[in-house]
Structures are given as structure tokens and as C-alpha cells.
Design a protein around this motif. Sequence first.
Motif, PDB file in Angstrom:
ATOM      1  N   SER A 149       0.814  -1.222   0.000  1.00 11.76           N
ATOM      2  CA  SER A 149       0.000   0.000   0.000  1.00 11.76           C
ATOM      3  C   SER A 149       0.846   1.269   0.000  1.00 11.76           C
ATOM      4  N   VAL A 150       2.101   1.164   0.400  1.00 16.44           N
ATOM      5  CA  VAL A 150       2.971   2.347   0.433  1.00 16.44           C
ATOM      6  C   VAL A 150       4.134   2.235  -0.555  1.00 16.44           C
ATOM      7  N   SER A 151       4.124   1.193  -1.358  1.00 19.80           N
ATOM      8  CA  SER A 151       5.234   0.952  -2.289  1.00 19.80           C
ATOM      9  C   SER A 151       5.107   1.802  -3.544  1.00 19.80           C
ATOM     10  N   THR A 152       6.250   2.123  -4.103  1.00 22.33           N
ATOM     11  CA  THR A 152       6.323   2.776  -5.406  1.00 22.33           C
ATOM     12  C   THR A 152       7.194   1.891  -6.290  1.00 22.33           C
ATOM     13  N   LEU A 153       6.544   0.974  -6.982  1.00 17.17           N
ATOM     14  CA  LEU A 153       7.277   0.010  -7.803  1.00 17.17           C
ATOM     15  C   LEU A 153       7.759   0.674  -9.079  1.00 17.17           C
ATOM     16  N   SER A 154       8.957   0.316  -9.455  1.00 13.94           N
ATOM     17  CA  SER A 154       9.526   0.821 -10.712  1.00 13.94           C
ATOM     18  C   SER A 154      10.374  -0.294 -11.318  1.00 13.94           C
ATOM     19  N   CYS A 190      14.126  -4.594  -1.033  1.00 16.24           N
ATOM     20  CA  CYS A 190      12.972  -3.784  -1.461  1.00 16.24           C
ATOM     21  C   CYS A 190      13.046  -2.333  -1.007  1.00 16.24           C
ATOM     22  N   SER A 237      14.322   0.323  -2.097  1.00 19.67           N
ATOM     23  CA  SER A 237      14.109   1.419  -3.056  1.00 19.67           C
ATOM     24  C   SER A 237      12.629   1.591  -3.399  1.00 19.67           C
ATOM     25  N   TRP A 238      11.804   0.628  -3.057  1.00 22.26           N
ATOM     26  CA  TRP A 238      10.378   0.684  -3.376  1.00 22.26           C
ATOM     27  C   TRP A 238       9.492   0.956  -2.172  1.00 22.26           C
ATOM     28  N   VAL A 239       9.991   0.639  -0.988  1.00 25.01           N
ATOM     29  CA  VAL A 239       9.180   0.727   0.228  1.00 25.01           C
ATOM     30  C   VAL A 239       9.840   1.739   1.169  1.00 25.01           C
ATOM     31  N   PRO A 240       9.066   2.603   1.816  1.00 24.49           N
ATOM     32  CA  PRO A 240       9.668   3.549   2.762  1.00 24.49           C
ATOM     33  C   PRO A 240      10.515   2.829   3.819  1.00 24.49           C
TER      34      PRO A 240
END
Length: 164
Positions: free
Chosen positions: A57-62, A128, A130-133
Motif C-alpha cells: 500500500s505504500v510501495s512505489t514500484l519501478s 525492497c 528502493s520501493w518501500v519507505p
Amino acid sequence: MGLMGWMGVISPFPFYYWLWNHPQTWVDLCGRGRDPSHVMAMVSHVLKLLQFLSLFSVSTLSWPPPFYFWPLFSFGQFLNFRVYALLGESGTYYSVRFGKRIPWVTQFPFGVIRDPQYVGSILSLVACVSWVPLSYILLWILGYVFMIHVESEEDPSTRAKPLD
């Protein structure tokens, strides 16, 4: 960090702590004819799903992932799968705390890496970052460090006894 995310990330650790310290209560709760390790595994899978949903829910996948992702994540998951393959469900889910006797495992990664399942999980989480706070990653890792400490306080093989 939102309260729901925080709760989702730490949700398994009070459960594991309680089971480690009150195994007979869990055995009694499960009742006769139900394997407490299997019931623990089922509850743990639901709690793990809550953890993953909290992270997602807080991830920014790239794409592509950073260069360190594949080695860290792959080795972390290798350790997790290897531990499960060697210990099985009963060994992974506190069977010795519930009174079962299981063979002592010495094959890799045991004997080489202390707490290999927790180390594998920590490596997978760090992969992970770089994707998760970072706060979510650190909180989850803190939960693992806490359980490593709790589980190292006593040799569970000294408490093994037949199930009631």
C-alpha cells in the motif's frame, strides 16, 4: 507511517511472542486432533498477507529494480525456502515448543548462518528498500531482531515433551 500500516507490519510478532512463551495455551486452544504447528502456519500466513498488503500500500514500484535487488532478494528467498525444506511445517512453526520431537538439522544453512530464516527474510526486505519507505522496512526488521532475541533465550529442545 500510518497506524494501519504500522499495525500490519508488526502484526505477526506479538503472536509469535505469545506462542513462544505460552505454547501449552496454544496447544489447548487448538484442541485435540488439531496440529498446533499447522494451525500456527495458517494464522501466520494470514498475518504475512497483512504485512505484504501494508508494504504494497505504500510501495512505489519501478522497473528495472536496482542492481542489488536480485542478489539480495534471491539469496534471502533461497534461505527461506531451504529452511522450510529442511524443517518442514512442523519445524518451522514451533513444533518443539508444542511438545513434538523433531530431528536436529545441521545441513546448510544451519551451522553456517545463525537464524537463517530470519536472515533470509531480512535480506529480502532490504532488497525492497528502493520501493518501500525505510520506516516500514526497519520496523519489520526490528520485529525479526526482537524474535531472534526471544527465541535465543532458551533452547527449545530442552522443553520438548509429548503433546497433551
